[in-house]
Design an enzyme around this catalytic site. Structure first.
Site, PDB file in Angstrom:
ATOM      1  N   HIS A   1     -31.374  58.992  40.834  1.00  0.00           N
ATOM      2  CA  HIS A   1     -31.513  58.754  39.401  1.00  0.00           C
ATOM      3  C   HIS A   1     -30.283  59.262  38.652  1.00  0.00           C
ATOM      4  O   HIS A   1     -30.044  60.463  38.568  1.00  0.00           O
ATOM      5  CB  HIS A   1     -32.780  59.382  38.804  1.00  0.00           C
ATOM      6  CG  HIS A   1     -33.232  58.680  37.549  1.00  0.00           C
ATOM      7  ND1 HIS A   1     -34.129  57.643  37.584  1.00  0.00           N
ATOM      8  CD2 HIS A   1     -32.874  58.821  36.253  1.00  0.00           C
ATOM      9  CE1 HIS A   1     -34.334  57.195  36.348  1.00  0.00           C
ATOM     10  NE2 HIS A   1     -33.573  57.889  35.522  1.00  0.00           N
TER      11      HIS A   1
ATOM     12  N   GLU B   1     -39.960  51.765  46.491  1.00  0.00           N
ATOM     13  CA  GLU B   1     -40.421  52.783  45.550  1.00  0.00           C
ATOM     14  C   GLU B   1     -41.531  52.224  44.670  1.00  0.00           C
ATOM     15  O   GLU B   1     -41.572  51.021  44.411  1.00  0.00           O
ATOM     16  CB  GLU B   1     -39.273  53.226  44.636  1.00  0.00           C
ATOM     17  CG  GLU B   1     -38.075  53.815  45.330  1.00  0.00           C
ATOM     18  CD  GLU B   1     -36.987  54.193  44.357  1.00  0.00           C
ATOM     19  OE1 GLU B   1     -36.126  55.017  44.734  1.00  0.00           O
ATOM     20  OE2 GLU B   1     -36.982  53.674  43.214  1.00  0.00           O
TER      21      GLU B   1
ATOM     22  N   HIS C   1     -37.734  48.689  43.685  1.00  0.00           N
ATOM     23  CA  HIS C   1     -38.836  49.327  42.958  1.00  0.00           C
ATOM     24  C   HIS C   1     -39.606  48.234  42.226  1.00  0.00           C
ATOM     25  O   HIS C   1     -39.359  47.962  41.059  1.00  0.00           O
ATOM     26  CB  HIS C   1     -38.280  50.362  41.966  1.00  0.00           C
ATOM     27  CG  HIS C   1     -39.329  51.206  41.324  1.00  0.00           C
ATOM     28  ND1 HIS C   1     -39.141  52.535  41.023  1.00  0.00           N
ATOM     29  CD2 HIS C   1     -40.588  50.925  40.917  1.00  0.00           C
ATOM     30  CE1 HIS C   1     -40.222  53.031  40.456  1.00  0.00           C
ATOM     31  NE2 HIS C   1     -41.117  52.064  40.386  1.00  0.00           N
TER      32      HIS C   1
END
Length: 237
Positions: free
Chosen positions: A190, A70, A43
């Site tokens: 997450h 991401e 990310h």
């Protein structure tokens, strides 16, 4: 079997805290795959506080499983993804200064924007996934923007599970059922961990992929990365 994609942001955080190239992000990605990981997730954020833009390109030739990038689709991110052409791009609506992702997309409010971005990625042969909260209307909205998959934002589940509230899984199950009916693939991520992943997997029909980073790296400090990846794979069977 649900695939495990290892998010290596925290490895980059540790490297950046000291400078230099220890731990080596590219070598870690290669090792994670050798130990059984079925994907590598990164990310890159605008401030490059963990994964750098250089890392994005350096990882491309060594990720032989699935490469998942991401991020918030600003112009620079879009260009970078189109340059690298990963297996999957996961769109996340995080602010530039966010410590970590803390909300899913409003797929209804941002329909036009997401539809345009997703169309561009799909024209370039990149599978798309959209980070969403476990809300039925947002799954319906995801269908309208043409995404291939959704990624369920699992922080609320993880928090409630730690408190003993297993009923917190219900909205995730309901959303996964609807996504399956609509032809959307289901990913999740997450705050998933060794503590809560098995129950999540058992209750989410058609779960294709989980992306796990913070917990996996923290657990690896105690247990060793190869051992932790094998433990996840066993729980995801």
């Amino acid at each position: 079997m649900t695939k495990l994609s290892v998010n290596i942001n925290k490895v980059a955080t540790l490297r950046n805290a000291r400078g230099g190239n220890v731990p080596n992000v590219v070598e870690f990605a290669k090792d994670a795959q050798r130990f059984g990981a079925q994907g590598i997730t990164i990310h890159p954020r605008p401030d490059q506080r963990h994964i750098t833009f250089k890392d994005v390109y350096d990882l491309k030739p060594v990720v032989i499983t699935e490469y998942n990038i991401e991020g918030n689709p600003n112009p620079h991110f879009i260009k970078m993804v189109l340059d690298v052409k990963p297996t999957q791009v996961t769109l996340v609506p995080d602010a530039d200064d966010a410590i970590t992702s803390n909300a899913g997309w409003d797929t209804i409010r941002h329909k036009s924007f997401l539809l345009e971005v997703i169309s561009e990625f799909k024209r370039n042969g990149i599978r798309t996934s959209v980070f969403v909260d476990p809300v039925i209307s947002q799954i319906e909205g995801a269908k309208q923007i043409g995404t291939d998959r959704i990624e369920l934002y699992t922080e609320a589940y993880a928090h409630q599970y730690a408190l003993g509230n297993t009923f917190a899984i219900k909205p995730y199950t309901d959303c996964a059922v609807l996504a399956n009916q609509l032809g959307l693939g289901v990913n999740a991520g997450h705050d998933l961990s060794l503590e809560n992943i098995a129950y999540f997997k058992q209750n989410i029909p058609g779960l294709l992929e989980v992306s796990i980073g913070h917990a996996l790296i923290a657990e690896s400090l105690y247990l060793g990365v190869e051992n932790v990846i094998q433990m996840y794979l066993n729980k995801l069977k």
